[in-house]
Write a protein that holds these residues in place. Sequence first.
Motif, mmCIF file in Angstrom:
data_model
loop_
_atom_site.group_PDB
_atom_site.id
_atom_site.type_symbol
_atom_site.label_atom_id
_atom_site.label_comp_id
_atom_site.label_asym_id
_atom_site.label_seq_id
_atom_site.Cartn_x
_atom_site.Cartn_y
_atom_site.Cartn_z
ATOM 1 N N PRO A 192 -3.877 -57.878 -28.485
ATOM 2 C CA PRO A 192 -2.938 -59.006 -28.512
ATOM 3 C C PRO A 192 -2.303 -59.245 -29.887
ATOM 4 C CG PRO A 192 -4.939 -59.621 -27.360
ATOM 5 C CD PRO A 192 -5.199 -58.290 -28.017
ATOM 6 N N GLN A 193 -2.872 -58.656 -30.932
ATOM 7 C CA GLN A 193 -2.326 -58.823 -32.281
ATOM 8 C C GLN A 193 -1.088 -57.970 -32.522
ATOM 9 O OE1 GLN A 193 -5.444 -58.331 -35.219
ATOM 10 N NE2 GLN A 193 -6.940 -59.127 -33.770
ATOM 11 N N ILE A 194 -0.852 -56.994 -31.682
ATOM 12 C CA ILE A 194 0.307 -56.108 -31.848
ATOM 13 C C ILE A 194 1.568 -56.892 -31.502
ATOM 14 C CG2 ILE A 194 1.440 -53.999 -31.027
ATOM 15 C CD1 ILE A 194 -1.390 -52.879 -30.499
ATOM 16 N N GLN A 195 2.479 -56.959 -32.451
ATOM 17 C CA GLN A 195 3.711 -57.723 -32.269
ATOM 18 C C GLN A 195 4.945 -56.833 -32.141
ATOM 19 O OE1 GLN A 195 3.723 -61.142 -31.886
ATOM 20 N NE2 GLN A 195 1.531 -60.775 -31.800
ATOM 21 N N ALA A 196 4.796 -55.559 -32.368
ATOM 22 C CA ALA A 196 5.925 -54.624 -32.272
ATOM 23 C C ALA A 196 6.096 -54.175 -30.824
ATOM 24 C CB ALA A 196 5.660 -53.409 -33.164
ATOM 25 N N PRO A 197 7.314 -53.799 -30.448
ATOM 26 C CA PRO A 197 7.488 -53.216 -29.112
ATOM 27 C C PRO A 197 6.560 -52.017 -28.965
ATOM 28 C CG PRO A 197 9.614 -53.602 -30.145
ATOM 29 C CD PRO A 197 8.572 -53.854 -31.191
ATOM 30 N N CYS A 198 5.944 -51.897 -27.819
ATOM 31 C CA CYS A 198 4.921 -50.870 -27.633
ATOM 32 C C CYS A 198 5.157 -50.129 -26.321
ATOM 33 C CB CYS A 198 3.543 -51.536 -27.626
ATOM 34 S SG CYS A 198 2.182 -50.381 -27.494
ATOM 35 N N LEU A 199 5.218 -48.816 -26.415
ATOM 36 C CA LEU A 199 5.341 -47.966 -25.242
ATOM 37 C C LEU A 199 3.978 -47.360 -24.955
ATOM 38 C CD1 LEU A 199 7.004 -46.428 -23.099
ATOM 39 C CD2 LEU A 199 7.452 -44.700 -24.877
ATOM 40 N N ILE A 200 3.501 -47.540 -23.753
ATOM 41 C CA ILE A 200 2.221 -46.975 -23.326
ATOM 42 C C ILE A 200 2.533 -45.922 -22.268
ATOM 43 C CG2 ILE A 200 -0.021 -47.467 -22.291
ATOM 44 C CD1 ILE A 200 0.447 -50.425 -23.201
ATOM 45 N N LEU A 201 2.281 -44.670 -22.611
ATOM 46 C CA LEU A 201 2.540 -43.552 -21.704
ATOM 47 C C LEU A 201 1.222 -43.053 -21.136
ATOM 48 C CD1 LEU A 201 5.122 -41.461 -23.726
ATOM 49 C CD2 LEU A 201 5.517 -42.686 -21.612
ATOM 50 N N TRP A 202 1.178 -42.877 -19.835
ATOM 51 C CA TRP A 202 -0.087 -42.496 -19.195
ATOM 52 C C TRP A 202 0.183 -41.627 -17.988
ATOM 53 C CZ3 TRP A 202 -3.234 -45.494 -22.256
ATOM 54 C CH2 TRP A 202 -4.615 -45.339 -22.089
ATOM 55 N N SER A 203 -0.707 -40.694 -17.746
ATOM 56 C CA SER A 203 -0.635 -39.918 -16.513
ATOM 57 C C SER A 203 -1.391 -40.652 -15.412
ATOM 58 C CB SER A 203 -1.246 -38.534 -16.709
ATOM 59 O OG SER A 203 -1.333 -37.875 -15.450
ATOM 60 N N GLU A 204 -0.804 -40.691 -14.251
ATOM 61 C CA GLU A 204 -1.467 -41.322 -13.105
ATOM 62 C C GLU A 204 -2.747 -40.575 -12.727
ATOM 63 O OE1 GLU A 204 1.668 -41.132 -10.227
ATOM 64 O OE2 GLU A 204 2.880 -42.620 -11.292
ATOM 65 N N LYS A 205 -2.850 -39.315 -13.161
ATOM 66 C CA LYS A 205 -3.999 -38.475 -12.804
ATOM 67 C C LYS A 205 -4.991 -38.324 -13.951
ATOM 68 C CE LYS A 205 -0.889 -35.667 -10.055
ATOM 69 N NZ LYS A 205 -0.264 -34.340 -9.982
ATOM 70 N N ASP A 206 -4.877 -39.135 -14.999
ATOM 71 C CA ASP A 206 -5.760 -39.010 -16.161
ATOM 72 C C ASP A 206 -7.206 -39.204 -15.724
ATOM 73 O OD1 ASP A 206 -7.186 -39.316 -18.593
ATOM 74 O OD2 ASP A 206 -5.397 -40.095 -19.583
ATOM 75 N N LEU A 207 -8.025 -38.194 -15.940
ATOM 76 C CA LEU A 207 -9.431 -38.270 -15.563
ATOM 77 C C LEU A 207 -10.301 -38.754 -16.724
ATOM 78 C CD1 LEU A 207 -9.705 -34.888 -13.620
ATOM 79 C CD2 LEU A 207 -9.361 -37.188 -12.682
ATOM 80 N N ALA A 208 -9.814 -38.588 -17.959
ATOM 81 C CA ALA A 208 -10.590 -38.992 -19.132
ATOM 82 C C ALA A 208 -10.521 -40.496 -19.354
ATOM 83 C CB ALA A 208 -10.102 -38.248 -20.374
ATOM 84 N N VAL A 209 -9.331 -41.060 -19.235
ATOM 85 C CA VAL A 209 -9.131 -42.502 -19.430
ATOM 86 C C VAL A 209 -8.305 -42.988 -18.242
ATOM 87 C CG1 VAL A 209 -8.303 -44.299 -20.978
ATOM 88 C CG2 VAL A 209 -9.099 -42.137 -21.936
ATOM 89 N N PRO A 210 -8.912 -43.730 -17.336
ATOM 90 C CA PRO A 210 -8.238 -44.115 -16.090
ATOM 91 C C PRO A 210 -7.007 -44.996 -16.311
ATOM 92 C CG PRO A 210 -10.517 -44.913 -16.129
ATOM 93 C CD PRO A 210 -10.266 -44.229 -17.416
ATOM 94 N N LEU A 211 -6.115 -44.946 -15.352
ATOM 95 C CA LEU A 211 -4.882 -45.736 -15.386
ATOM 96 C C LEU A 211 -5.169 -47.229 -15.512
ATOM 97 C CD1 LEU A 211 -1.813 -45.860 -15.215
ATOM 98 C CD2 LEU A 211 -2.025 -45.766 -12.718
ATOM 99 N N SER A 212 -6.280 -47.686 -14.990
ATOM 100 C CA SER A 212 -6.620 -49.109 -15.091
ATOM 101 C C SER A 212 -6.719 -49.562 -16.551
ATOM 102 C CB SER A 212 -7.926 -49.415 -14.350
ATOM 103 O OG SER A 212 -8.996 -48.684 -14.929
ATOM 104 N N ILE A 213 -7.114 -48.666 -17.448
ATOM 105 C CA ILE A 213 -7.176 -48.995 -18.875
ATOM 106 C C ILE A 213 -5.765 -49.204 -19.414
ATOM 107 C CG2 ILE A 213 -7.857 -48.161 -21.167
ATOM 108 C CD1 ILE A 213 -10.245 -48.876 -19.371
ATOM 109 N N ALA A 214 -4.850 -48.330 -19.033
ATOM 110 C CA ALA A 214 -3.451 -48.472 -19.462
ATOM 111 C C ALA A 214 -2.868 -49.783 -18.954
ATOM 112 C CB ALA A 214 -2.624 -47.299 -18.956
#
Length: 131
Positions: A35-57
Amino acid sequence: MDIPQVFIHNLIFNPVQAIKSLLFSLQADLRSVLPQIQAPCLILWSEKDLAVPLSIAQEFSQLIHDSRLVTVSEGFHEWVLLHPEKFVSIVSSFIAENEGNLNKPKDRRIYLFTGGQLDTERSDRAEATQN
C-alpha cells in the motif's frame, strides 16, 4: 523451450538463486509494503503460473493504489522469456499511458516485482539511473 526446460535450466545453472527465489516467494509477506507504493504499477502475470498463483497477483493489485493487473494466457512463471515481444508491447503501452503521471509530485521510484517478490536491489539501481 518449454517451461520444464526453463525451470530445469535455472536449477542446474543457477541453483542457489532459483531456490532462494522459491523460498522467498513462499515465506515473504509483502502485504504491509504494497500500500506504500504511490507510483503507477503494472502487474504482469501468467494465468498458468505454477510458482506464484494468480491469486497473489490479484491481492497485489488490490493492495497497490493505481495498479493494473494484466494477465496473459501464454507460458507459466517464465512466460516473459518465451514471449518477449508480448511483454515489451504490454510494458510499452503502460509506460505511454502513464508518462504524464511521472511529472506529478508522487513517489517516482520504479518498483520491480520478479517472481512474486519485490526486487529492492534492482529497484534501487533503476531509481538511481533515473536521477
